[in-house]
Motif scaffolding. Structure first.
Motif, short mmCIF file in Angstrom:
data_model
loop_
_atom_site.label_atom_id
_atom_site.label_comp_id
_atom_site.label_asym_id
_atom_site.label_seq_id
_atom_site.Cartn_x
_atom_site.Cartn_y
_atom_site.Cartn_z
N TYR A 294 0.81 -1.22 0.00
CA TYR A 294 0.00 0.00 0.00
C TYR A 294 0.85 1.27 0.00
O TYR A 294 0.32 2.37 0.20
CB TYR A 294 -0.92 0.00 1.22
N ARG A 295 2.13 1.12 -0.24
CA ARG A 295 3.03 2.26 -0.22
C ARG A 295 2.61 3.30 -1.27
O ARG A 295 2.39 2.98 -2.44
CB ARG A 295 4.46 1.79 -0.51
N TRP B 296 -0.15 5.09 -1.53
CA TRP B 296 -1.56 5.36 -1.78
C TRP B 296 -2.04 6.51 -0.88
O TRP B 296 -1.88 6.47 0.33
CB TRP B 296 -2.41 4.12 -1.50
N SER C 140 2.24 7.02 8.52
CA SER C 140 2.17 7.08 7.06
C SER C 140 3.56 7.17 6.44
O SER C 140 3.72 6.93 5.25
CB SER C 140 1.33 8.29 6.63
N TRP D 174 4.02 -1.70 6.97
CA TRP D 174 3.04 -1.12 6.05
C TRP D 174 2.77 0.32 6.46
O TRP D 174 2.58 0.63 7.64
CB TRP D 174 1.74 -1.92 6.10
N SER E 179 0.59 3.89 4.80
CA SER E 179 -0.20 4.43 3.72
C SER E 179 -1.24 5.38 4.29
O SER E 179 -1.97 5.02 5.22
CB SER E 179 -0.89 3.32 2.93
#
Length: 510
Positions: A183-184, A186, A249, A272, A274
């Motif tokens: 999900y990097r 987004w 994030s 993760w 995002s």
């Protein structure tokens, strides 16, 4: 009396000794290097902190080959909270895990997002039947059904929106296979854009959707006029005093003292992060102590939006869903899975018990939470059955690699396998190297004994050395059809080049 000596015996013995020395030298040279690079199957560490009785209960609940490394656990029993930590924050070194160690908790953000919706609805600030099109009136949706989808349909996975967007397929998916961050990059805007391009199928039926929940969170944030992480902090995290719970994030902002995440094979996974997928589980970090506060407040009904736990729609017999929360056989729960972490939060209103389980590998911890609540969870056999595809792949790769030794050492034809030629040695050598790489990347090393990989690598090196010794005495292409042999070898080498390229692409997509 005259004794006759076979003149070929001495050279043959010298050749055998020379070959044996080459084999030993190859194994001695490769084995230490292969051992350094060997995969390491994850095992739960011996270190422990916190409540000793809970530590024992957790160890009794854990399946040894599940692939856990460290666990942070909290058990809530009618308002009393006990915590325990097992293992360390890193596979090599690290400090013992305790109730203040941050873990990535993944999709546990989903029920929090559902609670924001329930809280807004209870306070009369937002009607759950508000549609996506009403929240984003300036957007044109390819599928009018998505524009007509209500927020509560998103919160209960009944929107029909696919679980991942088409743009996810490709590099993000491939990289996730080896612990990358799918999900990097987004953003919140990307989520709305992906939803606008999507087509809903089976609206009204319950089907898990990451994209749908991300859209819900961003819709709630848009309606509130603030970013999602600020909305979550304002509505859930802040009121419950969850000071150690954050949404990250930017990987540079990871919490200090955190646990590092791993695949069960031992490869370290990237965290993760995002903005866009934060409502669905990207970038959430918390401790077992903080999540125990959360579960305890939801259990006693004092948490904002606790009505989200109320079962509203049927999934199957004994299994219902509310806003994000599921209730299965009396247990209200949600789990989370990222590249290198797993989590489980749940409670049983009848017994007044709740549980938090955080793990720093990709191995599921759901069964541990259920057992701590006194419920039946998956057995070791069930867990093993899920690993069978990777287990079979590992075994086939190791077996295929060791066949190089058999081919290189063969001196006489043996049906259906002839004595090798130079082309055969080339193709078998390349195949063995690629199979070792595949086994290293995807192997089920939490179940298979990890030293088998360096041992196989050393045997392959010995086979290559023996083959190289025999090359001068072997024909290039054996048989009546040399062109066919060349074609077959070329096809074989090209096939394994493609497999090797796929492995490289997977790692580069990480």
């Amino acid at each position: 009396m005259t004794t006759t000596t076979n003149p070929g015996v001495a050279p043959a013995r010298r050749h055998s000794r020379r070959r044996a020395l080459i084999v030993v030298a190859a194994i001695a040279a490769v084995l230490p290097l292969a051992a350094l690079a060997a995969p390491r199957g994850m095992r739960l560490g011996e270190e422990s902190t916190g409540d000793a009785a809970l530590v024992r209960a957790v160890r009794q609940a854990v399946w040894p080959s599940a692939g856990h490394h460290a666990l942070a656990v909290a058990l809530i029993d009618r308002g009393t909270v006990r915590t325990a930590g097992l293992g360390t924050t890193q596979a090599s070194g690290g400090r013992p895990v305790d109730d203040s160690t941050p873990f990535e908790f993944g999709s546990v953000t989903k029920p929090m997002t559902g609670m924001i919706l329930a809280d807004l609805a209870r306070k009369g600030e937002l009607d759950p039947r508000t549609t996506v099109g009403e929240v984003f009136p300036d957007r044109t949706f390819r599928d009018p059904g998505i524009a007509a989808t209500s927020l509560e349909e998103l919160a209960s996975h009944r929107s029909g929106i696919p679980t991942i967007p088409v743009s996810f397929v490709g590099a993000p998916y491939l990289g996730s296979l080896v612990g990358g961050n799918p999900y990097r990059g987004w953003s919140a805007q990307d989520i709305v854009d992906d939803a606008a391009r999507s087509v809903a199928t089976g609206r009204g039926e319950i089907a898990y959707s990451n994209l749908g929940f991300a859209l819900l969170g961003q819709a709630l944030a848009s309606r509130a006029g603030i970013a999602y992480d600020d909305l979550l902090r304002e509505r859930i995290i802040g009121p419950l005093g969850m000071r150690d719970t954050v949404l990250v994030s930017d990987p540079r902002g990871l919490p200090s003292g955190r646990a590092h995440g791993y695949l069960t094979s031992g490869h370290e996974a990237l965290p993760w992060s995002s903005d866009g997928y934060a409502p669905t589980g990207a970038g959430g970090w918390s401790t077992s102590a903080d999540l125990a506060r959360f579960v305890a407040a939801v259990l006693d009904g004092t948490a904002p939006g606790s009505d989200a736990t109320r079962p509203r729609w049927d999934i199957a017999e004994g299994d219902r869903i509310g806003y994000g929360w599921r209730t299965t056989d009396g247990v209200t729960w949600h789990d989370g899975h990222t590249g290198g972490f797993s989590s489980y939060v749940g409670f049983d209103r009848t017994s007044g018990r709740g549980v938090v389980v955080l793990g720093n590998t990709s191995a599921s911890v759901d069964y541990i939470g259920l057992r701590l609540l006194g419920k039946d969870g998956p057995t070791g056999r069930d867990l093993l059955s899920r690993e069978l595809p990777l287990l079979a792949l590992t075994a086939l790769c190791l077996f295929g690699a060791t066949r190089t030794l058999q081919v290189a050492a063969r001196r006489r034809a043996c049906r259906p396998l002839p004595v090798p030629d130079r082309l055969k040695l080339v193709s078998m050598t390349w195949r063995a190297v690629v199979l070792l790489a595949v086994a290293w990347t995807f192997g089920a090393w939490n179940i298979v004994w990890p030293p088998l990989w360096p041992a196989t690598a050393a045997l392959v090196a010995a086979a290559i050395a023996v083959g190289a010794l025999r090359v001068p005495r072997l024909p290039t292409a054996r048989g009546p059809r040399p062109r066919l042999r060349w074609a077959a070898t070329t096809a074989s080498v090209m096939l394994w080049i493609a497999v090797a390229a796929a492995v490289v692409i997977v790692w580069s997509a990480r």
